[in-house]
Design a protein around this motif. Sequence first.
Motif, PDB file in Angstrom:
ATOM      1  N   MET A 108       0.976  -1.116   0.100  1.00  0.00           N
ATOM      2  CA  MET A 108      -0.048  -0.027  -0.019  1.00  0.00           C
ATOM      3  C   MET A 108       0.785   1.374  -0.153  1.00  0.00           C
ATOM      4  O   MET A 108       0.707   2.377  -0.490  1.00  0.00           O
ATOM      5  CB  MET A 108      -0.958   0.139   1.300  1.00  0.00           C
ATOM      6  CG  MET A 108      -1.829   1.342   1.353  1.00  0.00           C
ATOM      7  SD  MET A 108      -3.088   1.331   0.190  1.00  0.00           S
ATOM      8  CE  MET A 108      -4.211  -0.151   0.742  1.00  0.00           C
ATOM      9  N   VAL A 109       2.082   1.231   0.727  1.00  0.00           N
ATOM     10  CA  VAL A 109       2.757   2.277   0.899  1.00  0.00           C
ATOM     11  C   VAL A 109       3.618   2.682  -0.307  1.00  0.00           C
ATOM     12  O   VAL A 109       4.524   1.682  -0.838  1.00  0.00           O
ATOM     13  CB  VAL A 109       3.588   2.342   2.034  1.00  0.00           C
ATOM     14  CG1 VAL A 109       4.515   3.579   2.492  1.00  0.00           C
ATOM     15  CG2 VAL A 109       2.639   2.034   3.566  1.00  0.00           C
ATOM     16  N   ASN A 110       3.831   3.959  -0.641  1.00  0.00           N
ATOM     17  CA  ASN A 110       4.752   4.164  -1.909  1.00  0.00           C
ATOM     18  C   ASN A 110       6.266   4.541  -1.215  1.00  0.00           C
ATOM     19  O   ASN A 110       7.166   3.831  -1.438  1.00  0.00           O
ATOM     20  CB  ASN A 110       4.439   5.380  -2.603  1.00  0.00           C
ATOM     21  CG  ASN A 110       5.363   5.774  -3.672  1.00  0.00           C
ATOM     22  OD1 ASN A 110       5.867   4.910  -4.316  1.00  0.00           O
ATOM     23  ND2 ASN A 110       5.226   7.043  -4.123  1.00  0.00           N
ATOM     24  N   ILE A 111       6.375   5.618  -0.408  1.00  0.00           N
ATOM     25  CA  ILE A 111       7.641   5.955   0.313  1.00  0.00           C
ATOM     26  C   ILE A 111       7.071   6.635   1.585  1.00  0.00           C
ATOM     27  O   ILE A 111       6.128   6.721   2.057  1.00  0.00           O
ATOM     28  CB  ILE A 111       8.374   7.237  -0.531  1.00  0.00           C
ATOM     29  CG1 ILE A 111       7.293   8.349  -0.534  1.00  0.00           C
ATOM     30  CG2 ILE A 111       8.733   6.570  -2.059  1.00  0.00           C
ATOM     31  CD1 ILE A 111       8.215   9.611  -0.950  1.00  0.00           C
ATOM     32  N   LEU A 112       8.273   6.584   2.620  1.00  0.00           N
ATOM     33  CA  LEU A 112       8.099   7.226   3.951  1.00  0.00           C
ATOM     34  C   LEU A 112       9.154   8.544   3.936  1.00  0.00           C
ATOM     35  O   LEU A 112      10.189   8.345   3.081  1.00  0.00           O
ATOM     36  CB  LEU A 112       8.584   6.366   4.828  1.00  0.00           C
ATOM     37  CG  LEU A 112       7.327   5.468   5.338  1.00  0.00           C
ATOM     38  CD1 LEU A 112       7.864   4.424   6.478  1.00  0.00           C
ATOM     39  CD2 LEU A 112       6.495   6.367   6.470  1.00  0.00           C
ATOM     40  N   SER A 158       9.054  10.773  -7.519  1.00  0.00           N
ATOM     41  CA  SER A 158      10.005   9.624  -7.606  1.00  0.00           C
ATOM     42  C   SER A 158       9.266   8.547  -8.324  1.00  0.00           C
ATOM     43  O   SER A 158       9.985   8.008  -9.049  1.00  0.00           O
ATOM     44  CB  SER A 158      10.752   9.180  -6.117  1.00  0.00           C
ATOM     45  OG  SER A 158       9.768   8.590  -5.353  1.00  0.00           O
ATOM     46  N   SER A 159       8.118   8.111  -7.768  1.00  0.00           N
ATOM     47  CA  SER A 159       7.595   7.126  -8.296  1.00  0.00           C
ATOM     48  C   SER A 159       6.552   7.341  -9.659  1.00  0.00           C
ATOM     49  O   SER A 159       6.364   6.641 -10.704  1.00  0.00           O
ATOM     50  CB  SER A 159       6.398   6.494  -7.507  1.00  0.00           C
ATOM     51  OG  SER A 159       5.387   7.278  -7.114  1.00  0.00           O
ATOM     52  N   ASN A 160       6.414   8.823  -9.907  1.00  0.00           N
ATOM     53  CA  ASN A 160       5.441   9.114 -11.020  1.00  0.00           C
ATOM     54  C   ASN A 160       4.190   8.318 -11.007  1.00  0.00           C
ATOM     55  O   ASN A 160       3.787   8.053 -12.187  1.00  0.00           O
ATOM     56  CB  ASN A 160       6.262   8.843 -12.350  1.00  0.00           C
ATOM     57  CG  ASN A 160       5.718   9.627 -13.694  1.00  0.00           C
ATOM     58  OD1 ASN A 160       5.181  10.785 -13.203  1.00  0.00           O
ATOM     59  ND2 ASN A 160       5.731   9.226 -14.581  1.00  0.00           N
ATOM     60  N   HIS A 180      -0.320   4.364  -2.385  1.00  0.00           N
ATOM     61  CA  HIS A 180      -0.746   3.989  -3.558  1.00  0.00           C
ATOM     62  C   HIS A 180      -2.404   4.258  -3.766  1.00  0.00           C
ATOM     63  O   HIS A 180      -2.938   3.364  -3.412  1.00  0.00           O
ATOM     64  CB  HIS A 180      -0.314   2.982  -4.358  1.00  0.00           C
ATOM     65  CG  HIS A 180       1.189   2.760  -4.552  1.00  0.00           C
ATOM     66  ND1 HIS A 180       1.898   3.582  -5.440  1.00  0.00           N
ATOM     67  CD2 HIS A 180       2.185   2.080  -3.922  1.00  0.00           C
ATOM     68  CE1 HIS A 180       3.279   3.180  -5.339  1.00  0.00           C
ATOM     69  NE2 HIS A 180       3.308   2.301  -4.250  1.00  0.00           N
ATOM     70  N   ILE A 181      -2.492   5.016  -4.782  1.00  0.00           N
ATOM     71  CA  ILE A 181      -4.138   5.202  -4.928  1.00  0.00           C
ATOM     72  C   ILE A 181      -4.762   3.952  -5.695  1.00  0.00           C
ATOM     73  O   ILE A 181      -5.905   3.539  -5.526  1.00  0.00           O
ATOM     74  CB  ILE A 181      -4.520   6.511  -5.881  1.00  0.00           C
ATOM     75  CG1 ILE A 181      -4.238   7.807  -5.172  1.00  0.00           C
ATOM     76  CG2 ILE A 181      -5.877   6.569  -6.422  1.00  0.00           C
ATOM     77  CD1 ILE A 181      -4.512   9.155  -5.924  1.00  0.00           C
ATOM     78  N   ARG A 182      -3.832   3.357  -6.558  1.00  0.00           N
ATOM     79  CA  ARG A 182      -4.401   2.233  -7.173  1.00  0.00           C
ATOM     80  C   ARG A 182      -4.763   1.149  -6.103  1.00  0.00           C
ATOM     81  O   ARG A 182      -5.594   0.439  -6.248  1.00  0.00           O
ATOM     82  CB  ARG A 182      -3.309   1.557  -8.267  1.00  0.00           C
ATOM     83  CG  ARG A 182      -2.112   1.094  -7.608  1.00  0.00           C
ATOM     84  CD  ARG A 182      -1.052   0.381  -8.583  1.00  0.00           C
ATOM     85  NE  ARG A 182       0.099  -0.112  -7.988  1.00  0.00           N
ATOM     86  CZ  ARG A 182       1.125   0.440  -7.575  1.00  0.00           C
ATOM     87  NH1 ARG A 182       1.284   1.706  -8.192  1.00  0.00           N
ATOM     88  NH2 ARG A 182       2.095  -0.058  -7.091  1.00  0.00           N
ATOM     89  N   GLU A 183      -4.013   0.997  -4.870  1.00  0.00           N
ATOM     90  CA  GLU A 183      -4.265  -0.053  -3.889  1.00  0.00           C
ATOM     91  C   GLU A 183      -5.381   0.465  -3.186  1.00  0.00           C
ATOM     92  O   GLU A 183      -6.215  -0.635  -2.917  1.00  0.00           O
ATOM     93  CB  GLU A 183      -2.999   0.101  -3.018  1.00  0.00           C
ATOM     94  CG  GLU A 183      -1.676  -0.588  -3.673  1.00  0.00           C
ATOM     95  CD  GLU A 183      -1.881  -1.832  -3.999  1.00  0.00           C
ATOM     96  OE1 GLU A 183      -2.793  -2.727  -3.308  1.00  0.00           O
ATOM     97  OE2 GLU A 183      -1.267  -2.282  -5.174  1.00  0.00           O
ATOM     98  N   LEU A 184      -5.764   1.654  -2.981  1.00  0.00           N
ATOM     99  CA  LEU A 184      -6.882   2.278  -2.399  1.00  0.00           C
ATOM    100  C   LEU A 184      -8.136   1.812  -3.215  1.00  0.00           C
ATOM    101  O   LEU A 184      -9.108   1.349  -2.779  1.00  0.00           O
ATOM    102  CB  LEU A 184      -6.966   3.587  -1.902  1.00  0.00           C
ATOM    103  CG  LEU A 184      -5.932   3.907  -0.816  1.00  0.00           C
ATOM    104  CD1 LEU A 184      -5.919   5.531  -0.921  1.00  0.00           C
ATOM    105  CD2 LEU A 184      -6.634   3.474   0.507  1.00  0.00           C
ATOM    106  N   ARG A 185      -7.999   2.084  -4.467  1.00  0.00           N
ATOM    107  CA  ARG A 185      -8.856   1.639  -5.508  1.00  0.00           C
ATOM    108  C   ARG A 185      -9.398   0.036  -5.453  1.00  0.00           C
ATOM    109  O   ARG A 185     -10.305  -0.231  -5.852  1.00  0.00           O
ATOM    110  CB  ARG A 185      -8.633   2.191  -6.817  1.00  0.00           C
ATOM    111  CG  ARG A 185      -9.705   2.114  -7.807  1.00  0.00           C
ATOM    112  CD  ARG A 185      -9.397   2.733  -9.078  1.00  0.00           C
ATOM    113  NE  ARG A 185      -9.171   4.057  -9.279  1.00  0.00           N
ATOM    114  CZ  ARG A 185      -8.096   4.731  -9.402  1.00  0.00           C
ATOM    115  NH1 ARG A 185      -6.925   3.985  -9.785  1.00  0.00           N
ATOM    116  NH2 ARG A 185      -7.936   5.940  -9.393  1.00  0.00           N
TER     117      ARG A 185
END
Length: 576
Positions: A108-112, A158-160, A180-185
């Motif tokens: 779910m997490v992109n970066i910290l 960084s991830s675009n 990540h919005i895709r994971e929330l979706r």
Amino acid sequence: MVGVFVPHGRGRQGRRYLNVLVVISILAPVILFAAHAVQSHNRAYAEVEDRLRRRAAMLSEHVARVFDTQATVIDLIADQLNRANGEELVASGKMAALLAARLGRDSMVNILLATDSQGIVQASTAPIRGNSVADRDYFRGAMASPDLFVGEPVVGRSSNQPVIVLAGRWHGGVIGISLHIRELRRILAAASDDNDEDEVVALFRGDGTQLVRQPERGPPVRLTRHDPGLMQYIPEAHDGVYQAVPQTGGGQRLYAFYQIGNYPVWVSTGVHLQAIQNRWLRDLVPHAVLTLLAVLVVAGTFLMSRRREREAALAEQRLQQAVTERTAEALDAISARKEALAVAERANRAKSHFLASASHDLRQPIQGVRLFLDVLEGRLEDQFDRHVLSNAVKALEGAESLLSTLLDVSTLEAGIIRVAARALPLHDVLSNLADEFAKQAATHGLSFRFVSSGLWVETDPVLLVRVLRNLLTNAVRYTKTGTVLLGCRRQGAEVRVEVWDTGEGIPDDKLETVFDDFIQIGNPERDRAKGLGLGLAVVRRMAVLLGHRVGVRSQLARGTVFWISLPVVKKPNLSV
């Protein structure tokens, strides 16, 4: 459905009865259908609203768990940084290691990341140290709020990839976790109804910013206080329902919304109102077909009855013409008088046979409808449909009862019924009726008493049973509590068979008219389920035919007794 009665009386009165019953016959199924349509429409909307409410609450719970997990991570990191010297951790490079350890393998997490108070990234799980995020919505929001702040959707540098950032403060700056919005979706899609392709789910901040939408359709929208719908309720309301046309278009929708935990974020899920309307119309089609069938049956029966009425009028006209001609001939010659009387007698018999034939034809359509309803009952599985069919069967039974009563009056008036009087034991007639009505009284919560007699009487047993059955039926129908009594009382050369009840009684000024046509003392609302008010009129006509006297006594609030007097005869010698 109410049956159609063909009047065999003369002139306008019979036609008036026919017209009234035809109107009732057509209006009854139409009114029932309209009531069902309104009820099912309201139920369809209520069911969808309830389903949306429950789904919004479930989605809120799923997203709240995600937010709570990330909020815990932020709190743990902030606690470590606050207890240690954050600046030294940054200088030694240990802060990056701390963030990487907390990141783990959460998809779910992109970066910290951790920033200083100026928005410069001091440490991150991505190579963006030294970059400034002071322009980001989540940084400004976290610096201005002591609580966890949910940032607006952005594209990660960084991830675009589209992400939203959850941010919280530590004493030296801000800690952020981008999701990540895709994971929330994916979470929203997994928890949605697979059977409803029309459903849309979205997350909104309290300021109207759309965070996530499933399915994805164009860029995120931003609602304002002037937009109808959700913004009229949040942030004050925790949950609720509303109707609105979305900014993406597509027609008006019904929405339910629910706050995600204690965060200033709400989940909203909705479906098109037109989809609800279409499902309601689809479910309504079988009932519309049933209603149309009922109206067509009534219309067909009515047309048949009018044809019979015209034939009867023509036959009566011909009869009157024949009688007139024969009467004129009888005045001219005594020898022609006997012939004229014979012709009139034959014509009268023809009229009686015509009435009997028409009565049979009238009952045939109702029997046909009963057969169709029996077939339909075997095919319907839905409980509500079977309930509607049960009401139709009850209406048909009521119509058959009304038709039989009206035809009884007609046949009695026409003189078709012949009396077959004989000597018989009174007990044999009364005991069968007592057994029958004891059960009926019990189903109505009444007690039933029977006082028999060993006397023999001379009467027609079939007609006597019909008279007493009418009296007992009225007693059970109009007695709410108490007792119904069937008994005998010897009075000289006669015996009175009496039917007592503990009903409301009949006023004194109504006693003289209770045996008249269409008189119903206990039915001011003219409920056709209680008959047409011809039961006692039939009793009077049959008593006249039998040569027996009938009467009534009553006292208000105490009850009523109806009686019929029968001649007592000696028991015949049956020995051979």
